[in-house]
Design an enzyme around this catalytic site. Structure first.
Site, mmCIF file in Angstrom:
data_model
loop_
_atom_site.group_PDB
_atom_site.id
_atom_site.type_symbol
_atom_site.label_atom_id
_atom_site.label_comp_id
_atom_site.label_asym_id
_atom_site.label_seq_id
_atom_site.Cartn_x
_atom_site.Cartn_y
_atom_site.Cartn_z
ATOM 1 N N LYS A 195 0.886 -1.181 0.000
ATOM 2 C CA LYS A 195 0.000 0.000 0.000
ATOM 3 C C LYS A 195 0.916 1.221 0.000
ATOM 4 O O LYS A 195 1.472 1.600 1.018
ATOM 5 C CB LYS A 195 -0.872 -0.018 1.261
ATOM 6 N N GLU A 270 9.272 1.310 10.897
ATOM 7 C CA GLU A 270 10.312 2.318 10.627
ATOM 8 C C GLU A 270 9.637 3.672 10.733
ATOM 9 O O GLU A 270 8.863 4.058 9.861
ATOM 10 C CB GLU A 270 10.887 2.128 9.212
ATOM 11 N N CYS A 304 13.549 10.738 7.067
ATOM 12 C CA CYS A 304 13.300 10.289 8.442
ATOM 13 C C CYS A 304 14.513 10.512 9.335
ATOM 14 O O CYS A 304 14.378 10.838 10.503
ATOM 15 C CB CYS A 304 12.890 8.826 8.451
ATOM 16 N N GLU A 400 9.180 16.128 15.369
ATOM 17 C CA GLU A 400 9.617 15.986 13.980
ATOM 18 C C GLU A 400 8.829 16.967 13.112
ATOM 19 O O GLU A 400 7.597 16.958 13.115
ATOM 20 C CB GLU A 400 9.344 14.551 13.504
HETATM 21 P P1 NAD Z 1 1.969 8.463 7.707
HETATM 22 O O1 NAD Z 1 2.191 7.667 8.930
HETATM 23 O O2 NAD Z 1 0.911 9.495 7.711
HETATM 24 O O3 NAD Z 1 1.650 7.513 6.458
HETATM 25 C C1 NAD Z 1 2.494 6.452 6.106
HETATM 26 C C2 NAD Z 1 1.676 5.381 5.413
HETATM 27 O O4 NAD Z 1 0.724 4.879 6.350
HETATM 28 C C3 NAD Z 1 0.882 5.864 4.210
HETATM 29 O O5 NAD Z 1 0.893 4.862 3.223
HETATM 30 C C4 NAD Z 1 -0.517 6.036 4.766
HETATM 31 O O6 NAD Z 1 -1.521 5.891 3.799
HETATM 32 C C5 NAD Z 1 -0.577 4.895 5.765
HETATM 33 N N1 NAD Z 1 -1.553 5.089 6.843
HETATM 34 C C6 NAD Z 1 -2.008 6.239 7.369
HETATM 35 N N2 NAD Z 1 -2.911 5.987 8.333
HETATM 36 C C7 NAD Z 1 -3.018 4.642 8.421
HETATM 37 C C8 NAD Z 1 -3.782 3.765 9.239
HETATM 38 N N3 NAD Z 1 -4.625 4.229 10.155
HETATM 39 N N4 NAD Z 1 -3.632 2.428 9.086
HETATM 40 C C9 NAD Z 1 -2.760 1.942 8.179
HETATM 41 N N5 NAD Z 1 -2.018 2.734 7.356
HETATM 42 C C10 NAD Z 1 -2.144 4.062 7.485
HETATM 43 O O7 NAD Z 1 3.409 9.088 7.365
HETATM 44 P P2 NAD Z 1 3.784 10.052 6.177
HETATM 45 O O8 NAD Z 1 3.344 11.417 6.517
HETATM 46 O O9 NAD Z 1 3.342 9.450 4.889
HETATM 47 O O10 NAD Z 1 5.381 9.938 6.193
HETATM 48 C C11 NAD Z 1 6.179 10.713 6.983
HETATM 49 C C12 NAD Z 1 6.666 9.938 8.185
HETATM 50 O O11 NAD Z 1 7.342 8.750 7.791
HETATM 51 C C13 NAD Z 1 7.676 10.706 9.000
HETATM 52 O O12 NAD Z 1 7.383 10.578 10.355
HETATM 53 C C14 NAD Z 1 8.990 10.034 8.671
HETATM 54 O O13 NAD Z 1 9.980 10.187 9.647
HETATM 55 C C15 NAD Z 1 8.561 8.628 8.508
HETATM 56 N N6 NAD Z 1 9.562 7.853 7.747
HETATM 57 C C16 NAD Z 1 10.335 6.932 8.409
HETATM 58 C C17 NAD Z 1 11.321 6.223 7.727
HETATM 59 C C18 NAD Z 1 12.190 5.225 8.428
HETATM 60 O O14 NAD Z 1 12.815 4.401 7.762
HETATM 61 N N7 NAD Z 1 12.276 5.240 9.737
HETATM 62 C C19 NAD Z 1 11.510 6.446 6.362
HETATM 63 C C20 NAD Z 1 10.699 7.374 5.727
HETATM 64 C C21 NAD Z 1 9.724 8.076 6.426
#
Ligand code: NAD
Length: 496
Positions: A195, A270, A304, A400
């Site tokens: 997804k 992650e 991240c 963040e």
């Molecule tokens: P997000 O958590 O809003 O979304 C991430 C994914 O989760 C998307 O595909 C989204 O559709 C899905 N999602 C959202 N709500 C959900 C739910 N209730 N159930 C299941 N899936 C759901 O994050 P974002 O804004 O897309 O990304 C930014 C974040 O990702 C930042 O916090 C960043 O640090 C983190 N990130 C971490 C890493 C790592 O390797 N640690 C790498 C990249 C990004």
């Protein structure tokens, strides 16, 4: 100004309104609903993609379940899995420019950087993981079995594919994050339902085409496009999923972790970060300033492990901050298709607004902007910003932001640097800039983060496990650690 020309294949891919891949079929959402994608550099709509329903996700999981339990894939040998992954990597290499252009249009990042970094790192990672396919070992152990003292036994431990993997990823490195999940899953013999992030599904859909072209059996890789709240949640709750692997925010990761435990689904998380860049007085200050600027401004700060907190030993604080502000002020912002541009837009109007709120919060609380603090459109641009005169406990330092905003604080000595660096709910990465080998080695074990870089920042390698301490997550991606996370151990005891 040199604008990259879009390949006819890039335009064609977008114009034909890509569908999702479930089993062997490219499909619309069951209810026909779609969602729009936007070009962050202009705010204009790019195309629409299916908005998957719960039923769509369930069908995708069923396809992955069947492919894992009973299909040619379940009988593939390690060598075949290795060769298929190499083939997939070769196809990605062939289509590297197309993938990079899709990433640029959908995410806003530079097409040139996407090709050199996102796409190339993804290819390198798949090739690295292809190598593991033929090197997954169990072990044998001589056992005693105290309750049966007169018997002889042969025992061994198998390492087996975990099964159906539900992968949910963020929008900041759409293709690379997808491949971090796909590589170990396909190397070990799992099947996958991916997804992608709501905003950035295009390269995942192209990747699915290439998986088919490489010759993977139907159902091994499925992509459902849609919202987190519907498609992501449906994948998380589905009891046929054996393992969830998630890259995204800590808030969503925590929810996924709790739901995973209800089904005892294996889970890797992650999550977010607020990584420190520590500049010691003895560092090569020119490289440290350039490195600190790149640590926060690369990918518009949407990384991240971005070095979003800067700690500089007091006597050099003003100079290092001035150097970084100078670098920031010289950066050219614009479309990722413009090869002369240093920084692109943020992913969305929502993200631009979120980053802007933090900058306003800093101004309102009396912090000083050393540079930046401006936003402009019609795309979602925020100028690279450095904020000083801010307290360690301020939200700007503790939360963040996920944008091109650096907070900088001076420190007095090594102990002070460590205290400040560790004073964070997150623990993803940290960099130390110093030439004092003894000090560096004293500091490394005392930093609470999954990665520590010395005289560099955010430097990744497929062989090095990547993941977080504390609120930055659970588990590791890359390296052999990833193979461990995509396999189960089975102990076998044979009475002779
Ligand atoms: P997000 O958590 O809003 O979304 C991430 C994914 O989760 C998307 O595909 C989204 O559709 C899905 N999602 C959202 N709500 C959900 C739910 N209730 N159930 C299941 N899936 C759901 O994050 P974002 O804004 O897309 O990304 C930014 C974040 O990702 C930042 O916090 C960043 O640090 C983190 N990130 C971490 C890493 C790592 O390797 N640690 C790498 C990249 C990004």
């Amino acid at each position: 100004m040199a604008i990259a020309t879009l390949l006819p294949a890039t335009t064609a891919f977008i114009q034909r309104a890509p569908r999702m891949l479930i089993g062997a079929e490219w499909v619309e959402a069951a209810d026909g609903q779609t969602m729009p994608l936007h070009n962050p550099a202009t705010g204009e709509q790019l195309c629409v993609v299916p908005r998957a329903t719960v039923d769509d996700v369930d069908r995708a999981v069923l396809a992955a379940r069947q492919a894992f339990d009973d299909s040619p894939w379940s009988r593939t040998r390690p060598r075949e899995r290795q060769n298929l992954l190499w083939k997939l990597a070769d196809l990605m290499q062939r289509d590297a420019e197309l993938l990079a252009q899709l990433e640029c249009l959908n995410n806003g990042k530079s097409a040139a950087v996407a090709q050199a970094m996102d796409v190339q790192l993804a290819i390198d990672f798949l090739r690295y993981m292809a190598g593991w396919a033929t090197k997954i070992e169990g072990s044998s152990v001589e056992v005693s079995v105290p309750l049966m003292p007169d018997q002889q036994f042969h025992s061994f431990i198998r390492r087996e594919a975990v099964g159906v993997v539900g992968a949910i990823v963020a929008w900041n490195f759409p293709l690379l994050l997808a491949c971090w999940k796909l590589g170990p899953a396909l190397a070990t013999g799992c099947t996958v339902v991916l997804k992608p992030a709501d905003e950035t599904p295009l390269t995942a859909l192209k990747l699915a085409e290439l998986v088919q072209e490489a010759g993977y059996p139907d159902g091994v890789f499925n992509v459902v496009t849609g919202t987190g709240i519907t498609a992501g949640a449906a994948l998380t709750h589905n009891p046929r999923v054996d393992k969830l692997t998630f890259t995204g925010s800590t808030a969503v990761g925590k929810e996924i972790g709790k739901i995973a435990m209800d089904n005892m689904t294996r889970v890797t998380l992650e999550l977010g970060g607020k990584s420190p860049t520590i500049v010691m007085a003895d560092a090569d200050l020119g490289s440290a300033a350039a490195g600190a600027a790149s640590a926060i401004f690369f990918n518009q700060g949407q990384v991240c492990c971005a070095g979003s907190r800067l700690y500089v030993q007091r006597k050099h604080f003003d100079n290092v901050v001035a150097d970084i502000a100078g670098i920031a002020n010289a950066m050219k912002l614009g479309s990722g298709l413009d090869t002369s541009v240093d920084m692109g837009p943020l992913i969305s109007a929502r993200q631009q607004e979120r980053v802007w709120r933090y900058i306003e919060m800093g101004r309102d609380s009396g912090a000083t902007l050393a540079c930046g603090g401006e936003r402009f459109g019609p795309g979602y641009f925020v100028k690279p910003t450095v904020i000083v005169d801010v307290d360690q406990q301020h939200s700007l330092v503790q939360e963040e932001i996920f944008g091109p905003v650096l907070v900088a604080i001076p420190f007095d000595d090594e102990a002070d640097a460590l205290r400040l660096a560790n004073d964070s709910p997150y623990g993803l990465g940290a960099s130390i800039w110093s030439n004092d080998l003894a000090a560096v080695h004293r500091m490394i074990p005392r930093i609470k983060s999954g990665s520590v870089w010395v005289n560099c920042h955010s430097a990744l390698d497929p062989a090095l496990p990547f993941g977080g301490y504390k609120m930055s997550g659970v588990g590791r991606e890359m390296g052999y650690a990833a193979i461990e996370h995509y396999t189960e151990l089975k102990s076998v005891l044979i009475k002779l």
